[in-house]
Design a protein around this motif. Structure first.
Motif, mmCIF file in Angstrom:
data_model
loop_
_atom_site.group_PDB
_atom_site.id
_atom_site.type_symbol
_atom_site.label_atom_id
_atom_site.label_comp_id
_atom_site.label_asym_id
_atom_site.label_seq_id
_atom_site.Cartn_x
_atom_site.Cartn_y
_atom_site.Cartn_z
ATOM 1 N N THR A 47 0.831 -1.203 0.000
ATOM 2 C CA THR A 47 0.000 0.000 0.000
ATOM 3 C C THR A 47 0.865 1.253 0.000
ATOM 4 O O THR A 47 1.994 1.239 0.483
ATOM 5 C CB THR A 47 -0.969 0.026 1.207
ATOM 6 N N THR A 48 0.312 2.310 -0.550
ATOM 7 C CA THR A 48 0.920 3.643 -0.449
ATOM 8 C C THR A 48 0.091 4.504 0.502
ATOM 9 O O THR A 48 0.288 5.708 0.569
ATOM 10 C CB THR A 48 0.993 4.306 -1.842
ATOM 11 N N HIS A 49 -0.818 3.868 1.232
ATOM 12 C CA HIS A 49 -1.738 4.571 2.137
ATOM 13 C C HIS A 49 -1.573 4.099 3.579
ATOM 14 O O HIS A 49 -2.539 3.725 4.239
ATOM 15 C CB HIS A 49 -3.191 4.343 1.695
ATOM 16 N N GLU A 50 -0.334 4.133 4.077
ATOM 17 C CA GLU A 50 -0.068 3.604 5.418
ATOM 18 C C GLU A 50 -0.938 4.259 6.487
ATOM 19 O O GLU A 50 -1.496 3.570 7.343
ATOM 20 C CB GLU A 50 1.407 3.763 5.787
ATOM 21 N N GLN A 51 -1.058 5.571 6.462
ATOM 22 C CA GLN A 51 -1.835 6.245 7.507
ATOM 23 C C GLN A 51 -3.302 5.833 7.475
ATOM 24 O O GLN A 51 -3.934 5.649 8.522
ATOM 25 C CB GLN A 51 -1.691 7.769 7.381
ATOM 26 N N ASP A 52 -3.853 5.637 6.278
ATOM 27 C CA ASP A 52 -5.245 5.187 6.158
ATOM 28 C C ASP A 52 -5.405 3.762 6.672
ATOM 29 O O ASP A 52 -6.404 3.431 7.311
ATOM 30 C CB ASP A 52 -5.718 5.286 4.715
ATOM 31 N N VAL A 53 -4.412 2.916 6.408
ATOM 32 C CA VAL A 53 -4.437 1.542 6.927
ATOM 33 C C VAL A 53 -4.384 1.581 8.452
ATOM 34 O O VAL A 53 -5.153 0.892 9.134
ATOM 35 C CB VAL A 53 -3.270 0.709 6.350
ATOM 36 N N GLN A 54 -3.499 2.394 8.994
ATOM 37 C CA GLN A 54 -3.395 2.505 10.464
ATOM 38 C C GLN A 54 -4.715 2.998 11.059
ATOM 39 O O GLN A 54 -5.171 2.490 12.093
ATOM 40 C CB GLN A 54 -2.257 3.460 10.839
ATOM 41 N N ARG A 77 11.657 -2.621 1.064
ATOM 42 C CA ARG A 77 10.509 -2.386 0.166
ATOM 43 C C ARG A 77 9.471 -1.609 0.961
ATOM 44 O O ARG A 77 8.547 -2.185 1.528
ATOM 45 C CB ARG A 77 9.929 -3.718 -0.313
ATOM 46 N N PRO A 78 9.587 -0.287 1.044
ATOM 47 C CA PRO A 78 8.786 0.509 1.980
ATOM 48 C C PRO A 78 7.273 0.492 1.763
ATOM 49 O O PRO A 78 6.539 0.916 2.642
ATOM 50 C CB PRO A 78 9.337 1.926 1.826
ATOM 51 N N ASN A 79 6.772 -0.014 0.648
ATOM 52 C CA ASN A 79 5.319 -0.119 0.458
ATOM 53 C C ASN A 79 4.803 -1.519 0.779
ATOM 54 O O ASN A 79 3.624 -1.804 0.582
ATOM 55 C CB ASN A 79 4.927 0.260 -0.975
ATOM 56 N N HIS A 80 5.682 -2.394 1.273
ATOM 57 C CA HIS A 80 5.316 -3.774 1.617
ATOM 58 C C HIS A 80 5.187 -3.897 3.136
ATOM 59 O O HIS A 80 6.109 -3.545 3.873
ATOM 60 C CB HIS A 80 6.375 -4.748 1.101
ATOM 61 N N GLU A 107 -17.517 -6.328 11.973
ATOM 62 C CA GLU A 107 -16.466 -5.300 11.986
ATOM 63 C C GLU A 107 -15.211 -5.783 11.265
ATOM 64 O O GLU A 107 -14.504 -4.997 10.628
ATOM 65 C CB GLU A 107 -16.113 -4.903 13.431
ATOM 66 N N THR A 108 -14.932 -7.082 11.373
ATOM 67 C CA THR A 108 -13.769 -7.645 10.681
ATOM 68 C C THR A 108 -14.017 -7.677 9.182
ATOM 69 O O THR A 108 -13.111 -7.383 8.384
ATOM 70 C CB THR A 108 -13.443 -9.043 11.233
ATOM 71 N N SER A 109 -15.225 -7.996 8.780
ATOM 72 C CA SER A 109 -15.571 -7.956 7.348
ATOM 73 C C SER A 109 -15.437 -6.542 6.802
ATOM 74 O O SER A 109 -14.934 -6.338 5.693
ATOM 75 C CB SER A 109 -16.994 -8.461 7.133
ATOM 76 N N ALA A 110 -15.881 -5.552 7.574
ATOM 77 C CA ALA A 110 -15.761 -4.155 7.149
ATOM 78 C C ALA A 110 -14.293 -3.748 7.032
ATOM 79 O O ALA A 110 -13.907 -3.047 6.084
ATOM 80 C CB ALA A 110 -16.504 -3.239 8.126
ATOM 81 N N LEU A 111 -13.464 -4.198 7.973
ATOM 82 C CA LEU A 111 -12.030 -3.907 7.897
ATOM 83 C C LEU A 111 -11.425 -4.544 6.649
ATOM 84 O O LEU A 111 -10.638 -3.907 5.948
ATOM 85 C CB LEU A 111 -11.300 -4.407 9.147
ATOM 86 N N ALA A 112 -11.795 -5.778 6.351
ATOM 87 C CA ALA A 112 -11.263 -6.454 5.155
ATOM 88 C C ALA A 112 -11.620 -5.691 3.889
ATOM 89 O O ALA A 112 -10.784 -5.542 2.982
ATOM 90 C CB ALA A 112 -11.795 -7.887 5.096
ATOM 91 N N THR A 113 -12.843 -5.180 3.819
ATOM 92 C CA THR A 113 -13.261 -4.388 2.656
ATOM 93 C C THR A 113 -12.436 -3.111 2.542
ATOM 94 O O THR A 113 -11.953 -2.763 1.462
ATOM 95 C CB THR A 113 -14.762 -4.054 2.747
ATOM 96 N N ARG A 114 -12.252 -2.426 3.665
ATOM 97 C CA ARG A 114 -11.431 -1.204 3.657
ATOM 98 C C ARG A 114 -10.005 -1.508 3.235
ATOM 99 O O ARG A 114 -9.400 -0.761 2.457
ATOM 100 C CB ARG A 114 -11.422 -0.548 5.040
ATOM 101 N N MET A 115 -9.461 -2.597 3.742
ATOM 102 C CA MET A 115 -8.084 -2.955 3.401
ATOM 103 C C MET A 115 -7.949 -3.248 1.910
ATOM 104 O O MET A 115 -6.978 -2.823 1.284
ATOM 105 C CB MET A 115 -7.626 -4.168 4.225
ATOM 106 N N ARG A 116 -8.904 -3.966 1.342
ATOM 107 C CA ARG A 116 -8.847 -4.247 -0.101
ATOM 108 C C ARG A 116 -8.844 -2.945 -0.900
ATOM 109 O O ARG A 116 -8.159 -2.828 -1.909
ATOM 110 C CB ARG A 116 -10.009 -5.137 -0.517
ATOM 111 N N ASP A 117 -9.613 -1.949 -0.435
ATOM 112 C CA ASP A 117 -9.662 -0.659 -1.130
ATOM 113 C C ASP A 117 -8.361 0.123 -0.993
ATOM 114 O O ASP A 117 -7.996 0.882 -1.889
ATOM 115 C CB ASP A 117 -10.821 0.191 -0.592
#
Length: 98
Positions: free
Chosen positions: A11-18, A45-48, A69-79
Motif C-alpha cells: 500500500t501507499t496509504h499507510e496512515q489510512d491503513v493505520q 521495500r517501503p510499500n510492503h 467489523e472484521t468484514s468491514a475492515l477487510a473491505t477497507r483494506m482491499r480498497d
C-alpha cells in the motif's frame, strides 16, 4: 494451542491503513478474540507490510473473522491496498521469550 495469522500487503496509504486498524480496534473492544497484533514495514521495500495477528486458538480466530467489523475492515483494506492481501494461517508449535 495458539494461532497466528500473517497478512502481507502492499500500500501507499499507510496512515489510512493505520486508521482503519484503529477503527476496528475501537469498534471491537469487548468482542474481539485477538490477543496481540504487530504491524511491520519491509525495510528494503517501503510499500510492503506484514501484519502479525495472534489468537488463543484457531477457533477464536474464526470467531473473530466472522464479526461484521472484521468484514468491514477487510473491505477497507482491499480498497487501500495495491493488489490482493496474502493470508498465512499458522498453528504455533513453539513460542519462547529469549
Amino acid at each position: 494451542m495458539s494461532f497466528v495469522q500473517v497478512i502481507e500487503f502492499e500500500t501507499t496509504h499507510e496512515q489510512d491503513v493505520q486508521r482503519a486498524m484503529d477503527d476496528w480496534r475501537d469498534a471491537t473492544e469487548n468482542e474481539r478474540s485477538v490477543t496481540h497484533t504487530t504491524l511491520t514495514r519491509d525495510h528494503s521495500r517501503p510499500n510492503h507490510y506484514v501484519a502479525i495477528v495472534e489468537f488463543p486458538s484457531y477457533e477464536e480466530a474464526m470467531r473473530n473473522s466472522d464479526m461484521p467489523e472484521t468484514s468491514a475492515l477487510a473491505t477497507r483494506m482491499r480498497d487501500l491496498c495495491d493488489g490482493p492481501l496474502r493470508f498465512v494461517d499458522l498453528d504455533v508449535i513453539r513460542d519462547e521469550d529469549l
